[in-house]
Design an enzyme around this catalytic site. Sequence first.
Site, PDB file in Angstrom:
ATOM      1  N   GLU A  25       0.725  -0.882  -0.353  1.00 48.20           N
ATOM      2  CA  GLU A  25       0.000   0.127   0.354  1.00 48.20           C
ATOM      3  C   GLU A  25       1.109   1.876  -0.211  1.00 48.20           C
ATOM      4  O   GLU A  25       0.749   2.384   0.975  1.00 48.20           O
ATOM      5  CB  GLU A  25      -1.050  -0.258   0.920  1.00 48.20           C
ATOM      6  CG  GLU A  25      -1.860  -1.090   1.117  1.00 48.20           C
ATOM      7  CD  GLU A  25      -3.111  -1.134   2.607  1.00 48.20           C
ATOM      8  OE1 GLU A  25      -3.176  -0.115   2.651  1.00 48.20           O
ATOM      9  OE2 GLU A  25      -3.673  -1.669   2.011  1.00 48.20           O
ATOM     10  N   GLU A  33      -4.796  -8.639   0.232  1.00 46.12           N
ATOM     11  CA  GLU A  33      -5.817  -8.813   0.856  1.00 46.12           C
ATOM     12  C   GLU A  33      -7.059  -8.324   0.482  1.00 46.12           C
ATOM     13  O   GLU A  33      -7.837  -8.049   0.039  1.00 46.12           O
ATOM     14  CB  GLU A  33      -4.806  -6.969   2.092  1.00 46.12           C
ATOM     15  CG  GLU A  33      -3.573  -7.423   2.552  1.00 46.12           C
ATOM     16  CD  GLU A  33      -3.577  -6.801   3.152  1.00 46.12           C
ATOM     17  OE1 GLU A  33      -4.190  -5.772   3.786  1.00 46.12           O
ATOM     18  OE2 GLU A  33      -2.057  -5.978   3.132  1.00 46.12           O
TER      19      GLU A  33
END
Length: 525
Positions: free
Chosen positions: A196, A330
Amino acid sequence: MVSIHRCLAALIVLSVLTSPLMAQQRVELSVDTSNSGATINRNIFGQFAEHLGYGVYEGLWVGPGSTIPNTRGIRNDVVAALKAIKVPNVRWPGGCFADEYHWRKGIGPRRVVTLNPNWGGVVEPNSFGTHEFLDFIDQIGSEAYLSVNVGSGTPEEAAEWLEYLTTPQPTDLAKERGTNGHAAPYKIAYLGIGNESWDCGGNMSADYYLSQLRIFTRFVRNFNPEQRGDKQMLKIAVGPGGDEPRFTDWTEVVMKGWKNRQWSWDMQGLSMHNYTVVNWGNKFSSVGFGESEYSTVLKSTLKMEELIAKHSAIMDKYDPEKKIALVVDEWGAWYAPLPGSNPGFLVQQNSQRDAILAALNLNIFARHADRVRMANIAQMINVLQAMIMTNKETIVLTPTYYVFKMYEPFQDATFVPVTFNAGTYTSGNITLPRVDAIAAKDKSGKLWLEITNLDPNQPVEIETSLVGRNATSATGETLTAPKVDSVNTFESPDTVKPKPISAKVQVGKLTLKLDPKSVTVIGID
Ligand code: AHR
């Protein structure tokens, strides 16, 4: 007279059978077994274990001195449960934690005690480090997916980690690895280049990240001679994190950069994160909810389909041969922390709703098997949509765990298209497909079918036409529960547990009656 009566009776029976209610309760599927698609990569059943709350500490690591039965500090009960679902890969050490992780603090006899600022600001003892993770991977028979620190680390730090792990040559780092108990090089199957990076991984712009990606993929090398050619370590770049426009741009920039790459760098995967969260500001509860929250969450989870389709289409522009995998590393349901728990530990319960949610997502991944070749549910133990919950010496297997166990025949199976009219299930102003289904052939040629009945109130009769196969019987397992919010607890661990199911196949048709809110996997003989 008699014949008129017979005719009337027949008409009544016919009208009952074709009334809207009955029509709704019956769904026809057709499986043409001569038709096949991509391989459903076993890696879509991957897991994610971050240093977060009780995910690692207490969840899988108790230390060698613990009274909880363990092997070199790793819980035996957890290892046995994970072995049973054949976990293909585990992503570690994060998540946001990865971009603040410095591997040297977690090796050797003297571990550096530091902090975990992302997740509750608690003390991070680093007693579970590189060697412990790879021992765990070995004990459960899985593959390692490491995420290197791009946000606060350097290419040098990451490159040295990989040299430490993988070189067979007598370098100082390899000797140090030997001193720390592992003379032979480790196998590292997958490597994430940051996490991220558009947010907790360093707030980078897409262009800035691309420049980092080029540098890291150039210098972070795997030296293990057994990882050459098709066994090479696959490098996975940070990709999109939801449906905001900035993520469309991100995928464009990274994929375009890859297409125009020079010989000196490469990648094999693009990550995508997508949680099921109805409202980030006021998250739904994981316990004590009803049909309205059930249907709202399932509606939200189905957005996974459009997100994958959108980013796959961008990838197709730059990579029509589908060399780059979309790695959904995820995913899962993210609810409000359980009352009384540390909010930074992301502790939530896991209900029959989550079992349905898991099945729907796995089916979406399977339908996109040509591009989605890996996925990691968040997270494996005690965090978010977990497989296992632990409490001191006790463990509980969640409804999601059982879904992963039931889906095991789909690992590396060949996708077989199923055609069906899903019908509808309506709750308030939400209308969802009534059923979902996938089919696949395993390596021995056996046909497997998964059918999810989303309707929490009505059973559904499924009639499946099996084209091109002389089947006679079908057996498998079905998972349902008394209520949509039924959970397994330490006091009642078996409330939600699969039951055997079997059916006969007559004249090429398999007929099954499936319980409301159920997930069913059957093998057809
Ligand atoms: O899984 C919890 C967190 O969610 C991860 O650390 C991060 O990558 C994501 O935002």
